[in-house]
Enzyme design. Structure first.
Site, PDB file in Angstrom:
ATOM      1  N   LYS A 106     -20.365  12.252  -3.454  1.00 33.88           N
ATOM      2  CA  LYS A 106     -19.003  11.824  -3.117  1.00 33.88           C
ATOM      3  C   LYS A 106     -18.803  11.974  -1.620  1.00 33.88           C
ATOM      4  CE  LYS A 106     -15.216  10.448  -5.379  1.00 33.88           C
ATOM      5  NZ  LYS A 106     -15.105   9.773  -6.683  1.00 33.88           N
TER       6      LYS A 106
HETATM    7  P1  NAD Z   1      -5.966   4.005  -5.664  1.00 36.37           P
HETATM    8  O1  NAD Z   1      -5.866   4.445  -4.263  1.00 36.37           O
HETATM    9  O2  NAD Z   1      -6.255   2.570  -5.946  1.00 36.37           O
HETATM   10  O3  NAD Z   1      -4.652   4.403  -6.483  1.00 36.37           O
HETATM   11  C1  NAD Z   1      -4.159   5.714  -6.503  1.00 36.37           C
HETATM   12  C2  NAD Z   1      -2.798   5.678  -7.169  1.00 36.37           C
HETATM   13  O4  NAD Z   1      -2.315   7.010  -7.321  1.00 36.37           O
HETATM   14  C3  NAD Z   1      -1.733   4.919  -6.344  1.00 36.37           C
HETATM   15  O5  NAD Z   1      -0.931   4.174  -7.219  1.00 36.37           O
HETATM   16  C4  NAD Z   1      -0.951   6.055  -5.709  1.00 36.37           C
HETATM   17  O6  NAD Z   1       0.376   5.685  -5.378  1.00 36.37           O
HETATM   18  C5  NAD Z   1      -0.990   7.081  -6.819  1.00 36.37           C
HETATM   19  N1  NAD Z   1      -0.680   8.424  -6.364  1.00 36.37           N
HETATM   20  C6  NAD Z   1      -1.172   9.073  -5.274  1.00 36.37           C
HETATM   21  N2  NAD Z   1      -0.604  10.282  -5.165  1.00 36.37           N
HETATM   22  C7  NAD Z   1       0.239  10.409  -6.200  1.00 36.37           C
HETATM   23  C8  NAD Z   1       1.108  11.435  -6.623  1.00 36.37           C
HETATM   24  N3  NAD Z   1       1.202  12.588  -5.960  1.00 36.37           N
HETATM   25  N4  NAD Z   1       1.850  11.235  -7.744  1.00 36.37           N
HETATM   26  C9  NAD Z   1       1.758  10.069  -8.415  1.00 36.37           C
HETATM   27  N5  NAD Z   1       0.943   9.065  -8.075  1.00 36.37           N
HETATM   28  C10 NAD Z   1       0.196   9.231  -6.966  1.00 36.37           C
HETATM   29  O7  NAD Z   1      -7.100   4.936  -6.333  1.00 36.37           O
HETATM   30  P2  NAD Z   1      -7.951   4.665  -7.638  1.00 36.37           P
HETATM   31  O8  NAD Z   1      -9.253   4.092  -7.224  1.00 36.37           O
HETATM   32  O9  NAD Z   1      -7.127   3.978  -8.678  1.00 36.37           O
HETATM   33  O10 NAD Z   1      -8.259   6.162  -8.097  1.00 36.37           O
HETATM   34  C11 NAD Z   1      -7.346   6.922  -8.884  1.00 36.37           C
HETATM   35  C12 NAD Z   1      -8.101   8.063  -9.546  1.00 36.37           C
HETATM   36  O11 NAD Z   1      -9.164   7.516 -10.341  1.00 36.37           O
HETATM   37  C13 NAD Z   1      -8.783   9.039  -8.581  1.00 36.37           C
HETATM   38  O12 NAD Z   1      -8.787  10.320  -9.172  1.00 36.37           O
HETATM   39  C14 NAD Z   1     -10.198   8.507  -8.502  1.00 36.37           C
HETATM   40  O13 NAD Z   1     -11.124   9.505  -8.106  1.00 36.37           O
HETATM   41  C15 NAD Z   1     -10.395   8.093  -9.955  1.00 36.37           C
HETATM   42  N6  NAD Z   1     -11.469   7.140 -10.170  1.00 36.37           N
HETATM   43  C16 NAD Z   1     -11.497   5.942  -9.511  1.00 36.37           C
HETATM   44  C17 NAD Z   1     -12.522   5.051  -9.768  1.00 36.37           C
HETATM   45  C18 NAD Z   1     -12.565   3.690  -9.137  1.00 36.37           C
HETATM   46  O14 NAD Z   1     -13.452   2.890  -9.513  1.00 36.37           O
HETATM   47  N7  NAD Z   1     -11.694   3.334  -8.222  1.00 36.37           N
HETATM   48  C19 NAD Z   1     -13.546   5.386 -10.674  1.00 36.37           C
HETATM   49  C20 NAD Z   1     -13.482   6.604 -11.345  1.00 36.37           C
HETATM   50  C21 NAD Z   1     -12.435   7.471 -11.089  1.00 36.37           C
END
Ligand code: NAD
Length: 428
Positions: free
Chosen positions: A118
């Site tokens: 990561k």
């Molecule tokens: P992103 O940046 O596209 O979206 C993040 C979302 O979380 C946004 O809507 C943001 O407004 C919201 N957010 C941030 N802080 C917040 C808070 N304090 N309270 C409420 N909402 C909040 O990110 P993503 O890629 O969707 O990732 C989200 C989660 O999923 C992370 O934990 C990431 O590690 C995990 N994840 C992502 C992927 C991927 O392919 N993108 C894969 C596996 C896991």
């Protein structure tokens, strides 16, 4: 003796970070591991290598600003490192260590041939212009160049990074190699080596594992009330796919606000409003709520798809859903996990529920290396099969051993890593 680092008892929940959460999860699975693998457990409780880099960026006004960046390779026993890059003001080394470790376990749970890694930069990307963001990405890519490569460690998008960031990363790496190396990152634009289906893949995996869990609970998605935290890559796709299968998205929360409609939100309208005004507040046909009210909303399924440490001792008792799906990494603290278990709430853990993204990243990498691209239909069918098989394996272990889905996922994943570690042996 390979003792597991204990969590100091003087640390209360609010002081536990993601790395301590991960160590607590390892401590939970340790007694269930095959005895011959236990001597190797120390390889899971410390990252293989961690790189801290200074990322200087020239601002548009000519001044220079410095950011701290990281790339952690937790385990490379099963293959090259794989894991996303996060741009967020709260990124720290222990957080990236935990995220890398969860990638090791996740990649092993879905049995893709990767270790766990990561990366991240402690930055609020909202404070940067687009050219500044590009310079930040390119400098970071150069600084971690010594660790990455299509056969060494392959980054992908995470919080606040996207296809454009991956394109800049790939270009920087390629320029330095003197040739185009599309396979150095995944989650790229489809036009330049990205995979069809990657954008929705994590949300699709959340959707498929939710369907499988509901089957076990004798329920369906039709008419189910779903609350979703996070409306980014993962949360938006999961909500859209669930709504498409007949679920009602009754609440949404992101960093800009919390909105509810007990009859179901119009997701297309909410999306359009969010894009136009950059906030959930004021979206059509819904009411705004205080952030803390989100946890006690009447719903059947809760999808957490934002950040770590969201379900805590303070709110776990209020959750009405009978099923919690972890789209985010590390959203539930160990104390909250115990409270949910006590209350009979089924939790599909992150290392299983959100593994759809890395699964299609694996497909993307295979397609880049072989320069042969598959149809979206084929990708989704393969993804669905891998997610269903992983769910079935975890469910089976959970039943036969009498352990939670989280501990069963860790058992499956950690044993695969430790088997590889043991077979490879210790050098020298
Ligand atoms: P992103 O940046 O596209 O979206 C993040 C979302 O979380 C946004 O809507 C943001 O407004 C919201 N957010 C941030 N802080 C917040 C808070 N304090 N309270 C409420 N909402 C909040 O990110 P993503 O890629 O969707 O990732 C989200 C989660 O999923 C992370 O934990 C990431 O590690 C995990 N994840 C992502 C992927 C991927 O392919 N993108 C894969 C596996 C896991």
């Amino acid at each position: 003796m390979n003792a597991i680092t204990p969590i100091p008892s003087y640390l209360s929940e609010e002081h536990l970070g993601p790395w301590e959460t991960y160590l607590a999860q390892i401590a939970e699975v340790a007694p269930h591991l095959a005895p011959e693998l236990r001597p190797w457990i120390g390889t899971l409780t410390a990252p293989k290598r961690s790189l801290i880099v200074d990322v200087p960026v020239r601002r548009d006004d000519g001044t220079i600003i410095h950011f701290e960046g990281y790339r952690v390779q937790h385990s490379l026993s099963r293959g090259p490192g794989k894991g996303g890059i996060r741009f967020h003001p709260q990124v720290t080394l222990p957080e990236v260590m935990a995220l890398a470790a969860w990638m090791s376990v996740k990649n092993a749970v879905v049995n893709v041939p990767f270790g766990g890694a990561k990366g991240g930069i402690r930055v609020d990307p909202k404070t940067l212009s687009l050219p500044e963001l590009e310079r930040l990405t390119r400098r970071y890519a150069s600084e971690i160049n010594i660790l990455v490569g299509e056969e060494k460690d392959i980054p992908a998008p995470d919080v606040n990074t996207n296809e454009q960031v991956m394109a800049w990363f790939m270009d920087t790496y390629s320029v330095n190699q003197g040739k185009t190396v599309t396979g150095v990152v995944t989650g790229k634009p489809v036009m330049m080596g990205g995979s069809l289906g990657r954008r929705d893949a994590t949300g699709r995996g959340v959707f498929v594992t939710t369907l499988e869990a509901l089957k076990k609970q004798g329920r369906t998605l039709e008419g189910a009330r779903v609350a979703v935290q996070g409306f980014g890559n993962v949360g938006e796709a999961a909500a859209r796919l669930m709504a498409g299968a007949g679920a009602k998205i009754v609440a949404l929360q992101d960093e800009t606000g919390t909105i509810i409609n007990p009859s179901g939100l119009d997701l297309a309208a909410v999306r359009a409003h969010r894009e136009a005004s950059r906030t959930l507040f004021g979206a059509p046909n819904c009411e705004a709520r205080a952030a803390e009210d989100f946890w006690s909303i009447d719903c059947d399924i809760l999808v957490v798809a934002a950040l770590e440490n969201q379900i805590t001792e303070a709110n776990a008792g209020k959750i009405k859903a009978r099923l919690v799906v972890e789209g985010a990494n590390g959203p539930t603290t160990p104390t909250a996990d115990a409270i949910l278990a006590e209350r009979g709430v089924l939790v599909i853990p992150d290392v299983l529920a959100n593994a759809g993204g890395v699964t299609v990243s694996y497909f993307e990498w295979v397609q880049d290396i072989s320069a042969f691209f598959w149809s979206e239909e084929e990708i989704n069918a393969r993804l669905d099969r891998i997610m269903r098989e992983a769910f079935a394996s975890v469910w089976g272990l959970s039943e036969t051993r009498g352990i939670s889905l989280r501990t069963a996922s860790f058992l499956l994943g950690c044993e695969r890593i430790l088997h590889a570690r043991k077979l490879r042996g210790l050098y020298p």
